[in-house]
Motif scaffolding. Structure first.
Motif, PDB file in Angstrom:
ATOM      1  N   LEU A  80      86.793  99.656 -12.006  1.00 24.54           N
ATOM      2  CA  LEU A  80      85.993 100.213 -10.928  1.00 24.54           C
ATOM      3  C   LEU A  80      86.702  99.896  -9.611  1.00 24.54           C
ATOM      4  O   LEU A  80      87.321  98.836  -9.470  1.00 24.54           O
ATOM      5  N   PRO A  81      86.637 100.832  -8.650  1.00 26.11           N
ATOM      6  CA  PRO A  81      87.412 100.649  -7.414  1.00 26.11           C
ATOM      7  C   PRO A  81      87.166  99.295  -6.733  1.00 26.11           C
ATOM      8  O   PRO A  81      88.077  98.701  -6.182  1.00 26.11           O
ATOM      9  N   ARG A 118      89.178  96.956  -2.098  1.00 26.31           N
ATOM     10  CA  ARG A 118      88.962  98.188  -2.863  1.00 26.31           C
ATOM     11  C   ARG A 118      90.285  98.874  -3.218  1.00 26.31           C
ATOM     12  O   ARG A 118      91.165  99.026  -2.371  1.00 26.31           O
ATOM     13  N   ARG A 153      90.411 105.034  -6.360  1.00 25.51           N
ATOM     14  CA  ARG A 153      89.905 105.504  -7.644  1.00 25.51           C
ATOM     15  C   ARG A 153      90.970 106.371  -8.319  1.00 25.51           C
ATOM     16  O   ARG A 153      91.465 107.337  -7.725  1.00 25.51           O
ATOM     17  N   LEU A 207      75.904 101.447 -10.799  1.00 25.25           N
ATOM     18  CA  LEU A 207      76.385 100.335  -9.974  1.00 25.25           C
ATOM     19  C   LEU A 207      76.882 100.900  -8.651  1.00 25.25           C
ATOM     20  O   LEU A 207      77.775 101.744  -8.619  1.00 25.25           O
ATOM     21  N   GLU A 264      81.992 107.735  -3.310  1.00 29.04           N
ATOM     22  CA  GLU A 264      82.635 108.303  -4.495  1.00 29.04           C
ATOM     23  C   GLU A 264      81.718 108.060  -5.690  1.00 29.04           C
ATOM     24  O   GLU A 264      80.989 107.072  -5.744  1.00 29.04           O
ATOM     25  N   TYR A 265      81.782 108.977  -6.631  1.00 29.53           N
ATOM     26  CA  TYR A 265      80.900 108.940  -7.786  1.00 29.53           C
ATOM     27  C   TYR A 265      81.741 109.037  -9.043  1.00 29.53           C
ATOM     28  O   TYR A 265      82.739 109.774  -9.085  1.00 29.53           O
ATOM     29  N   ASP A 283      80.884 103.214  -3.669  1.00 25.90           N
ATOM     30  CA  ASP A 283      81.234 103.710  -5.003  1.00 25.90           C
ATOM     31  C   ASP A 283      80.010 103.646  -5.892  1.00 25.90           C
ATOM     32  O   ASP A 283      79.431 102.576  -6.087  1.00 25.90           O
ATOM     33  N   CYS A 284      79.643 104.796  -6.440  1.00 21.34           N
ATOM     34  CA  CYS A 284      78.506 104.853  -7.360  1.00 21.34           C
ATOM     35  C   CYS A 284      79.038 105.154  -8.756  1.00 21.34           C
ATOM     36  O   CYS A 284      79.479 106.264  -9.015  1.00 21.34           O
ATOM     37  N   ASP A 285      79.043 104.153  -9.609  1.00 21.90           N
ATOM     38  CA  ASP A 285      79.576 104.339 -10.948  1.00 21.90           C
ATOM     39  C   ASP A 285      78.453 104.220 -11.970  1.00 21.90           C
ATOM     40  O   ASP A 285      77.782 103.187 -12.061  1.00 21.90           O
TER      41      ASP A 285
END
Lengths: 242, 242, 242, 242, 242, 242
Positions: D70-71, D77, D80, E42, E66-67, E119-121
């Motif tokens: 994950l970034p 960071r 991605r 997350l 970002e997703y 970041d939405c993972d």
């Protein structure tokens, strides 16, 4: 590979005939065609008076490497990586290994803000292209650095020693040095060892392709590698002495 | 290039020393290292018993080509196309030209459902890499096809004749044959001509880099090209006769 | 195309009806819709007050071109290049040709540090899209440059003369000018010629699709091209005089 | 890292606290969150009733792995990889290592024409993500295979034994087991060892980041690795016994 | 979904059990694991003291998002976007929506020349991943901004209010709030609504998957969304009050 | 845009002059140039007698759309997406919206195993390109389907009704219909509404660019959209009646 004899009656601890031709091409600061039997790799070292962005202004240099294989270096044609739009995982793995091996023998502070890229392009592949690449690249790098010293661009030679590599493996019950393709594809364990001329290790990468291997087998392989690398370094020295 | 003399005292209508080494690599069905002076290109012809999807089931074969340049084939290092993620426009233009030139001398119906890919990889570049590629590829193709005839996979030879290519150009007031790099980069007009051994043209690509050119100049260039290509075809024949 | 008559009873040396519409779109500094019969290309010239990185600080300008085809410009839909993630070899070849043709008639030193990009987008394709593009782009470029002169951004007009292009080809025993699609796809030889209004050649690209061609045939084609280009240049001049 | 004490007073041969949570997500056939101290990796094993094209019709199965981070798994960071358009060399190297390690403990003939992909996604990275990935993936794989046995899709369990991995390294004069980030980034030599529960080696990858290492140091590291891996395998067994 | 009862006996206007865990990972300036029933995302907010190139020197900040979805977040495995070489259209659409929603509640002038990337993972997907992402990202953003205020890097808090989102839809004759996957895939109309805690709308995206919808139905859905979002904002506030 | 008057004295609820030209290009099964004031989009519908792989053998058809903008459709030149190697997020978002809108009015079971792709290429952009695209695409689709009915390939017309779209927005205190570029770029809220001729909604996408918007404002915008779409559908009907 069911019989115990190796092709060309090689002994188990014997490397293939090794040949290094310097100045193989005309423009690179170092250019070596290295041959390990039928494996042939052209190693061109290019000097640029700049460093990657992330290293700028720190007074240090950089040594890197790229690896490629001509589409018909092998028995059947592989797709050209430039046409498929990316370098494969194997290519990336190999060029990172070559680069780390070379950096391990160069004092980047002494090199100063310069970058040396060694391109290793496989003309013909018969096993051991990565170890031949490292062994040839070391000589191309030495020539490129020597040209910088000769022209006065470097006051001191930043190369600490020679570096060479060999593949060793277990095929059935036999530990063998410098596998050629027909041996490599049948081996249970395949190990690439990168060493300096002082006998210290830079990289050890052993992989069980079939059966897992024991500590004892690992030691046997390292013994073989040590002998093989000494033989290769002797060729490097003879080549550079020409 | 202000003086009228050419490097190595070449005459205006004289091609560089040309050398073609067959079986340069071990695995390709045809493998030729072609040298036009300092320009060196490895041409490997690979046979596959399949055709591209769009040609399936039509009883016809296909001949194609790919072109690449080792990063340090030139005076300064170029970025590796596999690393940059695509082939540049120049590369595409050249490989399409090589492929068309080869297809022009092969009867694809006689070839049947097989594909021959000729990889032309430039080891060293001193001008004229595309014309050297075509000239060497013709011999590699002939060898690959001969192997299919010899093995009985082809009843009849589908190759109609040899094909060769040369670059010609106008530099100042002089029309010159087979430009090397220092000439090419100074030329006003640069023309690549592809011809068969029967003296017929397959491709003519003339470009005014500086001054536009007249019909008279075009004719002068075509005369030079005809002579040069005859000389190259003589080398092709001698090479295949060995 | 078995009969000797051309569609619409065109004479062998006759170009299709040619129409150029200036100011076709509202924002570009030069905007021309060019029609060669059913082939329709929109040529938009865009001025930017910058140059590519490699040209910075040299006081020179740059002229470049990009080419695209709408997916359904042709009889069957082609895949959109933006969706497939890259421009094909044919596209690259064509846009490089257009750009070289335009640069040949512009004095880049007089242009100064400005860049003009001419986008040639094919709305409908019936053969000869690259030659229509060059012919229309020349007018769009003239308009864009004229706007720079009118606004005082350029003291002197850097455009040396008009440039136009036409395709010529051999179909059976007939040499024909300005091939439309049905002719082009049946032609043995296809040649694109780019000329200035002074009758000098900038590009000659002849390709034998079927039979190789002789010097005599080449000369016949060039005669046809010369006449056709003069007709196109007459349309360019009339268009700009409106 | 100048003092000789390790963070949290760990002994030199002591692995970090290891925790494996099964069924961490709901849909994967095997799902394990593995934690090695602050390093946390989610390992999801997915079963598909198909094999890659090149393996079709041979009655054998395939096990592969993919790795991602994950970034913001790290202190700063990272870009991605999906956004930058490709997986980096490090990612490829790691996922190839995980895949080989898993395949070494699965009898692909017994698996039959099924493919298991283990995705190892790093939620938080504090050193040793590849060894944690292998160790967790082994448990996820065991669960996925067990589900196939339970549902009757497999008559026999193709998994031969557990596999686990640990990183070991030399930091100054100390050989240490299971390096965390602050140790790893200061280490001279970094080695990843993959072993089966039977104590046999599957992969040994040692790299001299600073000083080259001797045979004696290599042996010291292997001793540490053997102990560490036994500790990890004990956790794997306890986890699966729950 | 033919019966009128919702899974777990949820009322039509009831959101799933919502849980937000702050500081889920250790390094991000804001880190929230948000759960809407079985959907788990997350959200990591990263602060960088720079802005995108096009915004430099204007004294303003930027908030972006970002997703991504782990390959096995869903019932069957999806191809990893990093491996396929690009983000799909759905991913781009979602991350643009999240970013716009967050920017709507931040005063970029007050933020100053800093960039926050959230970041939405998606760890597990059971419908509503984009609305869960926005709702969790708002809390992660609040934490990241609070850390800047606490450290004195920001004098004033640029976040204007909370923002949350919910999906609503029409399934047969029923309007439902916060659709889970089994509902979502059967719905005729699916609408995502993003609102501030003040009850004003930032985004309304309604799509008729099956039957088109009337103004009356739209109003019904907006009523449901308003209630649902108020419930989510209550959870956000409680979470931040912990 | 500080004054309350609209360009060209348009009333707040008035769409721009709308013009649809059928058969704009010669080869597509449906081809419409749609103009909303200065916004001009070419919509070409292409029929293929195949469906995407995932839909094969299910007796259903598919309707999809692609969107592109010529580089100089706008005031300043944008980079060509084919050259940059991917479609941007905005492009993907728009083409997905167009495709969903069209599918909503086609009975895919009645269409049978055929695919219709509508390419919407923006020739000139002055705001509202996505709504103009949908409105024009509906007519191009109708023409393409009519040609299938006329040729007997379809027994029954699968198109259920017309579909059209308009953008509405809040600019200062004014709600306006069919924003042109200068209005759009200054608007606080921008909403795209897609409706059928029966007045039912297919898509509603409202975005607060500046201030968040209230339920009351949303209703005002929907009223405007309804009226505008009715006007556009009248033009569609008149166009198809020609």
């Amino acid at each position: 590979m069911t019989s115990t004899a190796r092709p060309n009656d090689r002994a188990a601890d014997q490397v293939r005939p090794i040949k290094m031709t310097r100045n193989y091409t005309a423009y690179a600061e170092g250019s070596v065609l290295v041959e390990f039997g039928n494996t042939k790799v052209l190693c061109n070292a290019s000097v640029e008076e700049k460093v990657p962005g992330w290293l700028k202004g720190r007074g240090k240099g950089w040594v890197t490497a790229e690896y490629g294989m001509l589409p018909r270096a092998t028995h059947t044609r592989n797709r050209r990586e430039a046409a498929s739009g990316k370098q494969g995982g194997r290519t990336m793995e190999i060029q990172r290994l070559i680069a780390r091996s070379l950096r391990a023998v160069v004092d980047l502070d002494v090199l100063g803000e310069m970058m040396i890229t060694v391109d290793c392009d496989v003309i013909q592949a018969d096993g051991g292209t990565r170890t031949a690449s490292i062994s040839g690249a070391s000589v191309a790098l030495a020539d490129a650095i020597q040209s910088l010293v000769a022209s006065g661009k470097l006051k001191k030679n930043p190369m600490k020693c020679h570096v060479a590599a060999v593949s060793v493996g277990i095929l059935g019950e036999h530990a063998l040095c410098d596998l050629e393709y027909v041996e490599d594809s049948a081996a249970d364990t395949d190990m690439n060892v990168v060493m300096t001329e002082e006998g210290k290790m830079i990289e050890v990468q052993g992989t069980a392709e079939g059966e897992a291997f024991s500590r004892q087998e690992l030691n046997q392989l390292l013994d073989l590698a040590e002998k093989g690398i000494n033989d290769i370094i002797a060729v490097q020295k003879a080549t550079l002495a020409e």
